[in-house]
Design a protein around this motif. Structure first.
Motif, PDB file in Angstrom:
ATOM      1  N   GLU A   1       3.429  -2.526   2.241  1.00 26.11           N
ATOM      2  CA  GLU A   1       2.608  -3.723   2.346  1.00 26.11           C
ATOM      3  C   GLU A   1       1.726  -3.728   3.597  1.00 26.11           C
ATOM      4  O   GLU A   1       0.575  -4.161   3.554  1.00 26.11           O
ATOM      5  N   ASN A   2       2.258  -3.216   4.725  1.00 23.98           N
ATOM      6  CA  ASN A   2       1.452  -3.224   5.949  1.00 23.98           C
ATOM      7  C   ASN A   2       0.268  -2.264   5.847  1.00 23.98           C
ATOM      8  O   ASN A   2      -0.812  -2.529   6.386  1.00 23.98           O
ATOM      9  N   ILE A   3       0.450  -1.150   5.141  1.00 25.93           N
ATOM     10  CA  ILE A   3      -0.666  -0.219   4.916  1.00 25.93           C
ATOM     11  C   ILE A   3      -1.683  -0.859   3.989  1.00 25.93           C
ATOM     12  O   ILE A   3      -2.903  -0.768   4.201  1.00 25.93           O
ATOM     13  N   ASP A   4      -1.184  -1.511   2.943  1.00 21.38           N
ATOM     14  CA  ASP A   4      -2.067  -2.195   2.004  1.00 21.38           C
ATOM     15  C   ASP A   4      -2.889  -3.270   2.714  1.00 21.38           C
ATOM     16  O   ASP A   4      -4.101  -3.389   2.498  1.00 21.38           O
TER      17      ASP A   4
ATOM     18  N   TYR B   1      -3.690  -3.333   5.856  1.00 23.55           N
ATOM     19  CA  TYR B   1      -4.650  -2.662   6.749  1.00 23.55           C
ATOM     20  C   TYR B   1      -5.879  -2.202   5.955  1.00 23.55           C
ATOM     21  O   TYR B   1      -7.020  -2.354   6.407  1.00 23.55           O
ATOM     22  N   ILE B   2      -5.645  -1.641   4.777  1.00 26.68           N
ATOM     23  CA  ILE B   2      -6.744  -1.164   3.931  1.00 26.68           C
ATOM     24  C   ILE B   2      -7.678  -2.319   3.567  1.00 26.68           C
ATOM     25  O   ILE B   2      -8.908  -2.198   3.669  1.00 26.68           O
ATOM     26  N   VAL B   3      -7.100  -3.438   3.160  1.00 25.38           N
ATOM     27  CA  VAL B   3      -7.909  -4.594   2.796  1.00 25.38           C
ATOM     28  C   VAL B   3      -8.684  -5.123   3.996  1.00 25.38           C
ATOM     29  O   VAL B   3      -9.873  -5.449   3.905  1.00 25.38           O
ATOM     30  N   ALA B   4      -8.018  -5.173   5.148  1.00 30.29           N
ATOM     31  CA  ALA B   4      -8.652  -5.704   6.363  1.00 30.29           C
ATOM     32  C   ALA B   4      -9.806  -4.835   6.839  1.00 30.29           C
ATOM     33  O   ALA B   4     -10.723  -5.323   7.517  1.00 30.29           O
ATOM     34  N   HIS B   5      -9.795  -3.550   6.485  1.00 32.01           N
ATOM     35  CA  HIS B   5     -10.840  -2.640   6.932  1.00 32.01           C
ATOM     36  C   HIS B   5     -11.764  -2.227   5.791  1.00 32.01           C
ATOM     37  O   HIS B   5     -12.419  -1.183   5.840  1.00 32.01           O
TER      38      HIS B   5
END
Length: 213
Positions: A6-9, A11-15
Motif C-alpha cells: 500500500e505504501n508503494i501504491d 507513492y506511485i499515485v502521489a508522484h
C-alpha cells in the motif's frame, strides 16, 4: 485489487499526474450515489488511460463498458480535434448519470452514448478504431475481441481491464467461475493471436495493452 504494498501504491499515485477537478467530482459522486464504486477506473488508472490516449492521439475510440463515464472522459482527452468516442453500456439506469457528466465536459459533442448489448451494437457502428477500451462483463471478453479486431486500424491499441481478476487467474479454477474461465481464455487468446502484440501491465486489477500489427 492492489498487487503492490500500500505504501508503494500511495507513492506511485502521489508522484503521478493529479486528478482533474471535474473527474474528482465524478469520482466522488460515483462513490456516493452508485452501487459498486470499485468498478470506477479512478485517479491513477484514469491518468494512465489519458496518457495512453494522448500518446496515440486517436481519431476514433470505442469503449465497451461505460459505467459512470469516468474512463470515457479520460480517454477523450487524447482525441484529435475532430475525433469521436463511442461508449457502450448495458445499464440504462446509468444513462442520465453519464450524460450529465459528459454534457458538463468539453467533450460533450464528441462522445456518443450507446445503451444495450455491445455484441449487437458493435457490428452496427460503421467505424474503424484507433483505440478500444474493453471493461465490461468478463464472460464476453473473447467475443468482444472477435467483434473489434477487424474494425481496428493498423497500429491501433486495444486496452483490456481486469485481466488479473484479483489474482484469480493464477488460482485453482472453480467450476462455476465463468468470469475467471473467460479471462483465462482471453489472456491466452491475446498472447497467441499473431495479429497483435501484447503485454499485461500490473495496474490495479491488470490492464492489457495490445497493439494491432
Amino acid at each position: 485489487m492492489h498487487f503492490l504494498p500500500e505504501n508503494i501504491d500511495d507513492y506511485i499515485v502521489a508522484h503521478s499526474q493529479p486528478e482533474p477537478q471535474h473527474l474528482e467530482k465524478l469520482n466522488r459522486e460515483t462513490n456516493q450515489k452508485v452501487m459498486q464504486p470499485r468498478m470506477l477506473s479512478g485517479h491513477y488508472q484514469g491518468r494512465v488511460l489519458s496518457l495512453l490516449s494522448k500518446m496515440k492521439n486517436p481519431e476514433s475510440i470505442l469503449e465497451i463498458g461505460t459505467y459512470t463515464g469516468y474512463s470515457a472522459l479520460c480517454l477523450a482527452e487524447g482525441l484529435t480535434e475532430n475525433g469521436i468516442l463511442h461508449t457502450i453500456d448495458i445499464n440504462e439506469e446509468l444513462e442520465d448519470f453519464q450524460k450529465k457528466h459528459f454534457q458538463a465536459s468539453k467533450y460533450r459533442d464528441r462522445i456518443i452514448q450507446h445503451i444495450g448489448d455491445a455484441t449487437e451494437i458493435i457490428p452496427n457502428i460503421d467505424e474503424h478504431f484507433d483505440l478500444v477500451f474493453i471493461d465490461a462483463d468478463k464472460p464476453n471478453y473473447p467475443a468482444y475481441f472477435e467483434l473489434i479486431i477487424n474494425k481496428m486500424n493498423s497500429g491501433g491499441i486495444i486496452l483490456s481491464d481486469n485481466v488479473l481478476w484479483s489474482g484469480k487467474v493464477v488460482e485453482e479454477l472453480k467450476k462455476d467461475d465463468l468470469s475467471t474461465k473467460a479471462l483465462l481464455e482471453y489472456n491466452n487468446l491475446l498472447n497467441e493471436d499473431p495479429r497483435i502484440e501484447t503485454v499485461i501491465l500490473p495496474i490495479r486489477d491488470g490492464l492489457t495493452l495490445s497493439r494491432v500489427k
